[in-house]
Motif scaffolding. Structure first.
Motif, PDB file in Angstrom:
ATOM      1  N   ARG A  74      80.401  35.278  70.564  1.00  7.65           N
ATOM      2  CA  ARG A  74      79.977  34.639  69.208  1.00  7.65           C
ATOM      3  C   ARG A  74      79.073  33.312  69.418  1.00  7.65           C
ATOM      4  N   ARG A  75      79.742  32.651  70.275  1.00 10.57           N
ATOM      5  CA  ARG A  75      78.972  31.583  70.691  1.00 10.57           C
ATOM      6  C   ARG A  75      77.662  31.618  71.369  1.00 10.57           C
ATOM      7  N   LEU A  76      77.556  32.592  72.396  1.00  7.63           N
ATOM      8  CA  LEU A  76      76.307  32.911  72.941  1.00  7.63           C
ATOM      9  C   LEU A  76      75.313  33.413  71.838  1.00  7.63           C
ATOM     10  N   ALA A  77      75.762  34.205  70.807  1.00  5.40           N
ATOM     11  CA  ALA A  77      74.960  34.955  69.749  1.00  5.40           C
ATOM     12  C   ALA A  77      74.237  33.926  69.054  1.00  5.40           C
ATOM     13  N   SER A  78      75.027  32.754  68.889  1.00  4.01           N
ATOM     14  CA  SER A  78      74.757  31.684  67.871  1.00  4.01           C
ATOM     15  C   SER A  78      73.992  30.580  68.681  1.00  4.01           C
ATOM     16  N   THR A  79      73.968  30.589  69.857  1.00  2.00           N
ATOM     17  CA  THR A  79      73.125  29.368  70.483  1.00  2.00           C
ATOM     18  C   THR A  79      72.003  29.890  71.283  1.00  2.00           C
ATOM     19  N   VAL A  80      71.779  31.135  71.505  1.00  7.21           N
ATOM     20  CA  VAL A  80      70.863  31.606  72.508  1.00  7.21           C
ATOM     21  C   VAL A  80      70.005  32.648  71.505  1.00  7.21           C
ATOM     22  N   ARG A  81      68.770  32.502  71.470  1.00  7.77           N
ATOM     23  CA  ARG A  81      67.994  33.381  70.585  1.00  7.77           C
ATOM     24  C   ARG A  81      67.919  34.863  71.194  1.00  7.77           C
ATOM     25  N   CYS A  82      67.840  35.946  70.222  1.00  6.42           N
ATOM     26  CA  CYS A  82      67.839  37.133  70.728  1.00  6.42           C
ATOM     27  C   CYS A  82      66.708  38.019  69.851  1.00  6.42           C
ATOM     28  N   TRP A  83      66.068  38.973  70.601  1.00  8.06           N
ATOM     29  CA  TRP A  83      64.903  39.942  70.303  1.00  8.06           C
ATOM     30  C   TRP A  83      65.034  41.199  70.304  1.00  8.06           C
ATOM     31  N   TRP A  84      64.522  42.115  69.767  1.00  5.03           N
ATOM     32  CA  TRP A  84      64.693  43.480  70.112  1.00  5.03           C
ATOM     33  C   TRP A  84      63.206  43.776  70.363  1.00  5.03           C
ATOM     34  N   VAL A  85      62.966  44.652  71.589  1.00  3.03           N
ATOM     35  CA  VAL A  85      61.575  45.159  71.973  1.00  3.03           C
ATOM     36  C   VAL A  85      61.558  46.547  72.249  1.00  3.03           C
ATOM     37  N   ARG A  86      60.555  47.295  71.605  1.00  3.12           N
ATOM     38  CA  ARG A  86      60.602  48.666  72.166  1.00  3.12           C
ATOM     39  C   ARG A  86      59.173  49.263  72.618  1.00  3.12           C
ATOM     40  N   GLY A  87      59.080  49.974  73.529  1.00  2.00           N
ATOM     41  CA  GLY A  87      58.031  50.160  73.720  1.00  2.00           C
ATOM     42  C   GLY A  87      58.071  50.825  75.647  1.00  2.00           C
ATOM     43  N   GLU A  88      57.020  51.058  76.044  1.00  2.00           N
ATOM     44  CA  GLU A  88      56.851  51.457  77.619  1.00  2.00           C
ATOM     45  C   GLU A  88      56.985  50.021  78.351  1.00  2.00           C
ATOM     46  N   PRO A  89      57.446  50.136  79.642  1.00  2.62           N
ATOM     47  CA  PRO A  89      57.996  49.083  80.390  1.00  2.62           C
ATOM     48  C   PRO A  89      57.053  47.949  80.599  1.00  2.62           C
ATOM     49  N   SER A  90      55.846  48.339  80.863  1.00  2.00           N
ATOM     50  CA  SER A  90      54.939  47.124  81.019  1.00  2.00           C
ATOM     51  C   SER A  90      54.553  46.292  79.754  1.00  2.00           C
ATOM     52  N   GLY A  91      54.615  47.234  78.647  1.00  6.76           N
ATOM     53  CA  GLY A  91      54.253  46.560  77.536  1.00  6.76           C
ATOM     54  C   GLY A  91      55.519  45.585  76.978  1.00  6.76           C
ATOM     55  N   MET A  92      56.856  46.141  77.240  1.00  7.57           N
ATOM     56  CA  MET A  92      57.924  45.472  76.974  1.00  7.57           C
ATOM     57  C   MET A  92      57.991  44.290  77.886  1.00  7.57           C
ATOM     58  N   ALA A  93      57.759  44.198  79.021  1.00  9.85           N
ATOM     59  CA  ALA A  93      57.516  43.082  80.133  1.00  9.85           C
ATOM     60  C   ALA A  93      56.485  42.022  79.631  1.00  9.85           C
ATOM     61  N   THR A  94      55.447  42.561  79.080  1.00 10.59           N
ATOM     62  CA  THR A  94      54.520  41.516  78.400  1.00 10.59           C
ATOM     63  C   THR A  94      55.058  40.614  77.145  1.00 10.59           C
ATOM     64  N   ALA A  95      55.649  41.545  76.680  1.00  9.50           N
ATOM     65  CA  ALA A  95      56.446  40.823  75.316  1.00  9.50           C
ATOM     66  C   ALA A  95      57.462  39.867  75.593  1.00  9.50           C
ATOM     67  N   VAL A  96      58.225  40.245  76.806  1.00  7.25           N
ATOM     68  CA  VAL A  96      59.302  39.343  77.004  1.00  7.25           C
ATOM     69  C   VAL A  96      58.724  38.059  77.638  1.00  7.25           C
ATOM     70  N   ASN A  97      57.466  38.152  78.386  1.00 12.08           N
ATOM     71  CA  ASN A  97      56.944  36.987  79.040  1.00 12.08           C
ATOM     72  C   ASN A  97      56.409  36.172  77.906  1.00 12.08           C
ATOM     73  N   ALA A  98      55.863  36.803  77.061  1.00 17.06           N
ATOM     74  CA  ALA A  98      55.273  36.072  75.939  1.00 17.06           C
ATOM     75  C   ALA A  98      56.203  35.296  75.120  1.00 17.06           C
ATOM     76  N   ILE A  99      57.529  35.942  75.033  1.00 17.53           N
ATOM     77  CA  ILE A  99      58.595  35.185  74.335  1.00 17.53           C
ATOM     78  C   ILE A  99      59.078  33.929  75.024  1.00 17.53           C
ATOM     79  N   ALA A 100      58.887  34.218  76.499  1.00 17.27           N
ATOM     80  CA  ALA A 100      59.501  33.007  77.579  1.00 17.27           C
ATOM     81  C   ALA A 100      58.547  31.984  77.467  1.00 17.27           C
ATOM     82  N   CYS A 101      57.399  32.388  77.274  1.00 21.90           N
ATOM     83  CA  CYS A 101      56.157  31.080  77.264  1.00 21.90           C
ATOM     84  C   CYS A 101      56.246  30.412  76.115  1.00 21.90           C
ATOM     85  N   GLU A 102      56.721  30.918  74.847  1.00 21.62           N
ATOM     86  CA  GLU A 102      56.943  30.200  73.640  1.00 21.62           C
ATOM     87  C   GLU A 102      58.162  29.592  73.563  1.00 21.62           C
ATOM     88  N   GLU A 103      59.360  30.169  74.185  1.00 19.71           N
ATOM     89  CA  GLU A 103      60.413  29.428  74.008  1.00 19.71           C
ATOM     90  C   GLU A 103      60.264  28.131  75.321  1.00 19.71           C
TER      91      GLU A 103
END
Length: 253
Positions: A222-251
């Motif tokens: 519960r502490r982890l879920a309330s303090t670290v942001r979480c997303w859901w991504v669906r797609g093929e591997p390279s597309g999901m990797a691009t989305a995760v990398n973009a999230i990391a840059c924004e964070e």
């Protein structure tokens, strides 16, 4: 089998010269040895406010991201795309250790060294990756992937639930609510206890946790879920990797 045992970083494990915490007989199978040791490590790590999460962890520039999902969800494939083309380094290939530090943040402090993929999925998604002459369907890529010094502790900056789908190039990341994230993390935090032993007479591994540590695991999730942001991504591997990398840059910004 050491590559499949979740090890902690940042210091050695203390030894107890008195009563052994675990005794393995000669009759136990190799797979049951690994399952039993991992379940005991789950308990030991949890006693030190550390969750053993089923997921692939990667780090870059001092921040770590955790990819979670069920078996076959595409965690390893998405992580591999991030490693090969986006400058990320693997921290954990199957079980990631996430510890609550004394400042109230969560750090990635280690995990399993093995990074296992299936030959058939590599042939589909990464045909240019040469696996060499190896036997079997499951291949450990750990020795061929870039790594860090082994003693770096990275702050957990984000969690992404991945879901591979060959018909989708990559959907926009969807932020997950705290309850949704907590449910997913709770499932991921118990996978070392969910294994069924080959020994039909053995007790369920879940009994090793006990009620006190079970409550501690729930509080940490519960502490982890309330303090670290979480997303859901669906797609093929390279597309999901691009989305995760973009999230990391924004964070990071």
């Amino acid at each position: 089998m050491l590559a499949q045992i979740p090890a902690a970083r940042g210091g050695s494990i203390g030894a107890d010269d008195e009563v052994a915490a675990l005794i393995l007989t000669d009759a136990i199978t190799r797979d049951d040895v690994r399952r039993t040791i991992n379940a005991r490590f789950h308990v030991e790590h949890l006693s030190n406010d550390t969750l053993s999460l089923h997921g692939v962890a990667l780090q870059k520039a001092g921040q770590a991201f955790l990819l979670i999902g069920g078996y076959g969800a595409g965690k390893s494939l998405t992580g591999l795309a991030m490693i090969m083309s986006m400058g990320w380094s693997p921290v954990a290939g199957d079980t990631c250790l996430v510890r609550l530090n004394d400042r109230g943040f969560f750090d990635v402090v280690g995990g399993t060294r093995a990074y296992v993929v299936r030959r058939s999925t590599i042939a589909r998604w990464f045909p240019i990756l040469a696996l060499g002459e190896v036997d079997g369907e499951r291949v450990d890529l750990a020795v061929s992937l870039p790594g860090d010094s082994g003693d770096v502790v990275s702050r957990l900056a984000g969690i992404v639930m991945v879901d591979v789908d060959g018909g989708v190039l990559g959907s926009p990341p969807i932020p997950c609510g705290e309850q949704v994230a907590a449910n997913a993390l709770y499932r991921a935090s118990g996978h070392l206890l969910d294994k069924i032993l080959d020994d039909a007479a053995a007790d369920p591994l879940s009994l090793l946790e006990g009620s006190e540590l079970a409550r501690r695991r729930l509080r940490l999730v519960r502490r982890l879920a309330s303090t670290v942001r979480c997303w859901w991504v669906r797609g093929e591997p390279s597309g999901m990797a691009t989305a995760v990398n973009a999230i990391a840059c924004e964070e990071d910004q």
